[in-house]
Design an enzyme around this catalytic site. Structure first.
Site, mmCIF file in Angstrom:
data_model
loop_
_atom_site.group_PDB
_atom_site.id
_atom_site.type_symbol
_atom_site.label_atom_id
_atom_site.label_comp_id
_atom_site.label_asym_id
_atom_site.label_seq_id
_atom_site.Cartn_x
_atom_site.Cartn_y
_atom_site.Cartn_z
ATOM 1 N N PHE A 171 35.840 45.473 37.834
ATOM 2 C CA PHE A 171 34.823 44.610 38.599
ATOM 3 C C PHE A 171 34.552 43.212 38.385
ATOM 4 O O PHE A 171 34.513 42.582 39.313
ATOM 5 C CB PHE A 171 33.548 45.530 38.558
ATOM 6 C CG PHE A 171 32.753 44.756 37.611
ATOM 7 C CD1 PHE A 171 31.802 43.794 37.728
ATOM 8 C CD2 PHE A 171 32.754 45.399 36.290
ATOM 9 C CE1 PHE A 171 30.892 43.508 36.629
ATOM 10 C CE2 PHE A 171 31.953 45.026 35.059
ATOM 11 C CZ PHE A 171 30.978 44.109 35.206
ATOM 12 N N LYS A 172 35.135 42.801 37.269
ATOM 13 C CA LYS A 172 35.172 41.311 37.035
ATOM 14 C C LYS A 172 36.198 40.451 37.845
ATOM 15 O O LYS A 172 35.780 39.454 37.612
ATOM 16 C CB LYS A 172 34.805 41.138 35.496
ATOM 17 C CG LYS A 172 33.615 41.965 34.712
ATOM 18 C CD LYS A 172 33.668 41.679 33.236
ATOM 19 C CE LYS A 172 32.362 42.576 33.053
ATOM 20 N NZ LYS A 172 32.327 42.555 31.232
ATOM 21 N N ASP A 173 37.083 41.053 38.246
ATOM 22 C CA ASP A 173 38.088 40.319 39.232
ATOM 23 C C ASP A 173 37.278 39.395 40.021
ATOM 24 O O ASP A 173 37.764 38.284 40.576
ATOM 25 C CB ASP A 173 39.157 41.187 39.290
ATOM 26 C CG ASP A 173 40.033 41.726 38.745
ATOM 27 O OD1 ASP A 173 40.410 40.985 37.615
ATOM 28 O OD2 ASP A 173 40.580 42.883 38.503
#
Length: 439
Positions: free
Chosen positions: A106-108
């Site tokens: 999700f940190k993309d």
């Protein structure tokens, strides 16, 4: 938009200044001076809007005037290039799959958005050194998001024994403008070193430091976007339904803080769940009213192994330090490793759906809490199960296929500087000039 410090003793800054600075000098967190309300027309259109369109509408008030509407649209079109689907796992429980980006986590979203902002703000004669502590996925997302950008160096700081093999490969094998530092200690030790670096006057005179953890507003704010996108997809599937609960696997609590900020902007989510592993500082606080940070405990859900959550002050700021108001919206939940493992196995057997250890905690929290909350539920599937290949194969008793994004790292040589948990040595390392793959 201007930003103030949650510790309330630092000068207000613009979005640009807050992004470059990373942390206020008083060691608080930057927080928007105003929280805009989105119009009813936006929510009526939301189920049919694209991800870039949602991102533009949600983020524009927070970045203006430092980023023009034209530039923001370009950034959103570059960042939100991968799907974030809502998948039904079983009746009334849905998974928001946040692992379809370049590093399968999700940190993309936040890392890519922040990289474009910093690139726009960086001055040719004053390179920026991005300093980031990671318990796993942050390091790979940030390293990938900033890879090859001019005038920006990235230093990833991580616990030597606290990340999975694949996670480590994703940020120690890139070279170019990225470097990795392995610390003998926990993620909390890494986080403390990074915080100390930002408050060291001599170091900041020599290096133009910026943070890429979710403490940075450019990493934190874009995480709101997928909550709006999730709600739009959910309404398409359930047009008559009104209430929904979202469970957020939580470590540093930036993700949950972003969801709660989205709610204050008008997102009609009834409840949020702060779902944790044995590092249950926030669930304990919600139950007792006593907030007691502790040393982190290692678990199978390693990205959530945080004993002193950096972003929790933002959640307190959103609720005006009113515990009772917080408890009405946010429900606490925690679970140990054995229950995580049995849940992964059971859901795979019964539903054919593969949970990663972090998503399993979110799923399990909904299973247990929804009967009382009386709403459908969405949990965030924050990383691809293959990022935890060894643990997953032990649990499921079968080989886990790597997605293409992860296969490319197999066999690459690591470039990492290992060192003890000592700020003097860490500072000396940072003071050196950057060379490809090393400091």
């Amino acid at each position: 938009m201007n930003y103030y410090s949650t510790n309330d003793s630092a000068a207000e800054m613009s979005f640009k200044e807050a992004v470059i600075k990373g942390l206020p000098h008083d060691k608080g967190l930057f927080f928007p001076k105003e929280i805009p309300s989105l119009p009813a027309s936006f929510f009526e259109q939301l189920p049919s809007l694209s991800l870039p369109a949602i991102a533009f509408e949600v983020l524009q008030p927070f970045v203006a005037p430092d980023i023009t509407a034209e530039d923001l649209q370009k950034i959103c079109d570059e960042v939100f290039t991968f799907p974030i689907p809502l998948v039904e796992v079983e009746k009334n429980i849905y998974s928001l799959e946040l692992f379809h980006g370049p590093t399968c986590a999700f940190k993309d979203v936040g890392a890519r958005f922040m990289s474009r902002c910093l690139q726009a703000f960086a001055e040719p004669d004053r390179p920026v050194t991005v300093l980031v502590a990671t318990s796993g996925d942050t390091g790979s997302a940030v390293a990938n998001g900033f890879l090859g950008l001019e005038n920006i160096d990235v230093v990833v700081v991580y616990p030597q024994l606290g990340v999975s093999e694949i996670q480590e490969m994703q940020f120690t094998t890139l070279g170019q403008n990225t470097s990795a530092v392995g610390i003998e200690g926990t993620f909390d030790d890494c986080q403390a070193l990074v915080k100390q670096a930002f408050s060291d006057e001599e170091l900041n005179q020599k290096k133009n430091l910026s943070s890429a953890n979710s403490i940075n507003v450019a990493r934190w704010l874009p995480q709101m976007v997928y909550y709006f996108h999730a709600w739009g997809q959910w309404k398409n599937l359930n047009p008559e339904a009104e209430e929904v609960t979202i469970a957020v696997p939580s470590g540093n609590f930036g993700n949950l803080a972003a969801g709660l900020l989205a709610r204050q902007m008008g997102l009609p989510v009834t409840y949020f769940v702060a779902a944790t592993n044995r590092n249950k500082i926030v669930p304990d606080y919600l139950e007792t009213g006593v907030y007691t940070p502790a040393s982190s405990v290692c678990t199978i859900a390693n990205a959530m192994d945080v004993g002193s959550p950096n972003n929790f002050p933002r959640i307190q700021e959103l609720f005006g330090d009113d515990l009772e108001a917080l408890q009405k919206v946010v429900k606490g939940f925690w679970v140990d490793d054995e229950k995580i493992k049995s849940t992964i196995k059971l859901v795979h057997q019964e539903n054919g759906y593969m949970l990663d250890p972090h998503g399993a905690i979110g799923y399990l929290s909904l299973q247990q809490l929804l009967p009382d909350l009386k709403t459908p539920g969405i949990f965030l599937e924050t990383a691809h199960p293959a990022k935890f290949k060894k643990s997953m194969e032990e649990v499921l008793g079968q080989e886990i296929e790597l997605p293409e994004q992860l296969k490319v790292f197999k066999g690459r040589q690591k470039q990492v500087t290992d060192m003890p948990n000592d700020f003097a040595g860490f500072k000396m390392l940072l003071m050196q000039e950057h060379k490809e793959g090393t400091l």
